[in-house]
Design a protein around this motif. Structure first.
Motif, short mmCIF file in Angstrom:
data_model
loop_
_atom_site.label_atom_id
_atom_site.label_comp_id
_atom_site.label_asym_id
_atom_site.label_seq_id
_atom_site.Cartn_x
_atom_site.Cartn_y
_atom_site.Cartn_z
N GLY A 18 6.82 5.23 -11.41
CA GLY A 18 6.74 5.30 -12.70
C GLY A 18 5.46 4.80 -13.37
N PRO A 19 5.15 4.71 -14.60
CA PRO A 19 3.95 4.38 -15.05
C PRO A 19 3.68 2.98 -14.97
N ASN A 20 4.46 2.14 -14.71
CA ASN A 20 4.39 0.54 -14.57
C ASN A 20 4.51 0.07 -13.17
N THR A 21 4.37 0.81 -12.33
CA THR A 21 4.34 0.30 -11.03
C THR A 21 2.86 0.49 -10.44
N VAL A 22 2.61 -0.51 -9.26
CA VAL A 22 1.47 -0.12 -8.61
C VAL A 22 1.12 1.02 -8.19
N SER A 23 -0.29 1.39 -8.36
CA SER A 23 -0.81 2.76 -7.87
C SER A 23 -2.28 2.66 -7.47
N PHE A 24 -2.77 3.62 -6.85
CA PHE A 24 -4.18 3.62 -6.50
C PHE A 24 -4.92 4.29 -7.65
N ASP A 25 -4.20 4.91 -8.93
CA ASP A 25 -4.92 5.19 -9.99
C ASP A 25 -5.41 3.93 -10.69
N PRO B 95 14.84 7.41 -1.02
CA PRO B 95 14.95 7.73 0.34
C PRO B 95 13.68 7.66 1.13
N SER B 96 13.06 6.52 1.55
CA SER B 96 11.80 6.53 2.45
C SER B 96 12.08 5.90 3.49
N ILE B 97 12.05 6.50 4.76
CA ILE B 97 12.19 5.83 6.09
C ILE B 97 11.12 4.78 6.30
N TRP B 98 9.79 5.09 5.83
CA TRP B 98 8.93 3.97 6.04
C TRP B 98 9.21 2.80 5.68
N ILE B 99 9.68 2.72 4.51
CA ILE B 99 10.21 1.41 3.60
C ILE B 99 11.29 0.55 4.28
N ILE B 100 12.34 1.38 4.72
CA ILE B 100 13.31 0.93 5.33
C ILE B 100 12.85 0.29 6.88
N LEU B 101 11.91 0.98 7.54
CA LEU B 101 11.45 0.43 8.63
C LEU B 101 10.57 -0.92 8.61
N ILE B 102 9.78 -0.89 7.67
CA ILE B 102 9.18 -1.94 7.25
C ILE B 102 9.88 -3.28 6.92
N LEU C 121 0.74 -1.28 -0.01
CA LEU C 121 0.04 -0.12 -0.06
C LEU C 121 0.96 1.42 -0.14
N LEU C 122 1.93 1.29 0.74
CA LEU C 122 2.85 2.41 0.66
C LEU C 122 3.52 2.52 -0.64
N ALA C 123 3.80 1.46 -1.41
CA ALA C 123 4.29 1.44 -2.63
C ALA C 123 3.20 1.98 -3.92
N ALA C 124 1.97 1.57 -3.43
CA ALA C 124 0.85 2.03 -4.26
C ALA C 124 0.65 3.48 -4.05
N LYS C 125 0.66 4.11 -2.94
CA LYS C 125 0.56 5.43 -2.39
C LYS C 125 1.82 6.53 -3.29
N ASN C 126 3.02 5.76 -3.48
CA ASN C 126 3.87 6.56 -3.97
C ASN C 126 4.41 6.08 -5.31
N PRO C 127 3.78 5.86 -6.39
CA PRO C 127 4.30 5.18 -7.65
C PRO C 127 5.64 6.06 -7.83
#
Length: 122
Positions: free
Chosen positions: A28-35, A91-98, A20-26
């Motif tokens: 590129g065009p080929n990544t998972v997103s909420f769009d 650089p995403s501290i949340w991804i590193i923490l998870i 869900l974090l990856a979908a929130k911050n896509p």
């Protein structure tokens, strides 16, 4: 059994949060997103299907199944290690923490799986 099940469930929840974090911050065009919710649902379903075997294996306390559970969890730990590397690239501290939390929970799950099998044998 309950400890291994709860750890496998926590790993599944952490993986869903990472998705869900990856979908929130896509990135590129080929990544998972909420769009694109259909691809998000497919990714979520694939993630649940891939993490369902360790959840099922956590119910059994046979030595061979404990080894299979530990090997599967080892692959999950390697995946969370890759997630930490991705967190350093973007650089995403949340991804590193998870990723770090997933590694800690996965390794402790592997250790508990082996310790439970050793205690049961003696």
């Amino acid at each position: 059994m309950a400890k291994r099940f709860s750890m496998a469930l926590m790993i599944m929840v952490l993986a869903i949060i990472a998705l869900l974090l990856a979908a929130k911050n896509p990135t590129g065009p080929n990544t998972v997103s909420f769009d694109d919710p259909l691809n998000l649902w497919f990714s979520l379903g694939t993630l649940i299907v891939l993490l369902l075997p360790p959840l099922i294996l956590s119910f059994f306390n046979h030595p061979v199944l404990n080894i299979i559970f530990a090997i599967y969890q080892g692959f999950v730990v390697l995946t969370f290690l890759g997630l930490i590397l991705v967190g350093f690239l973007i650089p995403s501290i949340w991804i590193i923490l998870i990723g770090a939390l997933g590694i800690v929970i996965g390794i402790s799950s592997i250790v508990m799986s082996f310790l439970g099998g050793i205690r049961k044998a003696y």
